[in-house]
Design an enzyme around this catalytic site. Sequence first.
Site, PDB file in Angstrom:
ATOM      1  N   SER A   1      -8.040  -0.987   9.255  1.00  0.00           N
ATOM      2  CA  SER A   1      -7.612  -0.810   7.862  1.00  0.00           C
ATOM      3  C   SER A   1      -7.267  -2.097   7.131  1.00  0.00           C
ATOM      4  CB  SER A   1      -6.409   0.136   7.798  1.00  0.00           C
ATOM      5  OG  SER A   1      -6.802   1.437   8.143  1.00  0.00           O
TER       6      SER A   1
ATOM      7  N   SER B   1      -7.985   1.443   5.183  1.00  0.00           N
ATOM      8  CA  SER B   1      -7.128   2.131   4.242  1.00  0.00           C
ATOM      9  C   SER B   1      -6.385   1.207   3.290  1.00  0.00           C
ATOM     10  CB  SER B   1      -6.120   2.992   5.010  1.00  0.00           C
ATOM     11  OG  SER B   1      -5.230   2.191   5.762  1.00  0.00           O
TER      12      SER B   1
ATOM     13  N   LYS C   1       0.855  -1.184   0.000  1.00  0.00           N
ATOM     14  CA  LYS C   1       0.000   0.000   0.000  1.00  0.00           C
ATOM     15  C   LYS C   1       0.887   1.229   0.000  1.00  0.00           C
ATOM     16  CE  LYS C   1      -2.348   0.717   3.886  1.00  0.00           C
ATOM     17  NZ  LYS C   1      -3.207   0.472   5.076  1.00  0.00           N
TER      18      LYS C   1
END
Length: 501
Positions: A187, A163, A88
Amino acid sequence: MAEIHELSAVALRDALRSGELSARQAAEHFLDRIAGQNPHLGAFITVTADQALADADAADSRFASLSGSGRGRGGPLPPLHGMPVAFKDLTDVAGVITTHGSAAVEHRPATADGPLAATLKAAGVVSLGKTQVPEFGLTAYSENRIAPPSRNPWALSRSSGGSSGGSAAAVAAGLLPFAPGSDGGGSIRIPAAACGLVGLKPGRGLVPAGESAGDQARLVVAGPLARSAADAALMLDALVPPGTAPGPVSGPPAGPATETAAGPAMPRPESYLRLAAQEPPRLRIGISLDSPWQAAFPFTPEPEALDALRAGVGLLEAAGHETGEARIRYDNRYAAAFTTAWTAGVGSARILPHREALLAPLTRTFRQRARQRGPAKLAEALAFLRQFERDTVAQFSAWDLVLTPSLAQTPRPVGWFTGAAHGDGYWPAAERATDADEDYRKQCVFAPWSSPINVCGLPAISIPVHWTGGAPGTGLPMGIQLVGPLGSEALLLQVTAQLGF
């Protein structure tokens, strides 16, 4: 042989270690899928195809240099030899720009791998690029001002969560076999639930890679996003340092689980992958819909969330576990204290004054508020959260595991949190009329059972037990969350595998 992307991560690992597949074949296959699907999925911000192929060739050269006796038997090959992954875009990867999902920071290539990338590269992975994230990882949706939003592979009008939303979308769409995520308030578990994946948040202290020096509340931990418990266990084996114990696995926890920090390191008897294949003991599982967000933001779970909870209870009881209602009492001061701790980092982020206007409305609002608070206010919030941790862990210890829905609502439409939802389309960030507090309220009632587990430092797993269309792969996925005591990662994986995931 099945298509490469149809293989489980464990099966792909075996094919790479046996020489049935080369690392270059695997990398090329997934890069081709990314090229074909990412334009409409938005899972990747950056694709590093040239570097990935060079790294895959290096892995194949290493494989070719080994004697036949070393291949596929765990000898000189690293445990994740040639396995494609992506990070990520909050994680530094040497030579690749880290955007942090923000237009307000300068986009420069990282000079070195961050701890998470370094750990997994040492385990043999081949990085294919960087995945979509919200700005600074702050939100439960992966939309920002620098790239198209990450969309849900099961319904492109819906969000993949956040996220770790880009990573979850990539795994669910078969663009990656599995992926590392990070979880500071849900997340990993939120996008796992939204995309129909298994998402494991390890307990505090188990996985040093992925922790942040600026995270004073110690909320953030790295963990796997995968299509099964076995695949999640395979990645967890690579993330956990040698000599770290996987925790209790032979029976339910004994006595109150009141410890609030990782204990001393102990020799690990076997891998999480082997442990995940073992049958768990019969457990007492407490079911709860209580949330510390309820006082600040009253909410009612959607019918689909309750359907998922009922499905989970049915599977657990059919497997022989005992379930009952768990009444958890939460302090009403939680919402303010968590928000103070959660947003402290963005207040101290290095952003040039002339670039402040490029921040998303929610980020800009919380940055301003964080900078207006003094150190004493943050210290007060942190002290409260430690007391909240002690109180909550003590209540949870009445049960072997605690069960909640993963989400209170179905995956939301793209743009819904910011007020920019418009049919199946997407309004550019510049056109949004966003109220930051309403955005935040929506996130808290969407995932009201996630962040308290980060505060408590406990391991938790999201399991995709229900589909709104009635059958796997139809409609939208919905999950359950199982929370265990410190050191119960192996137990959570065992239960997940026992339920058929």
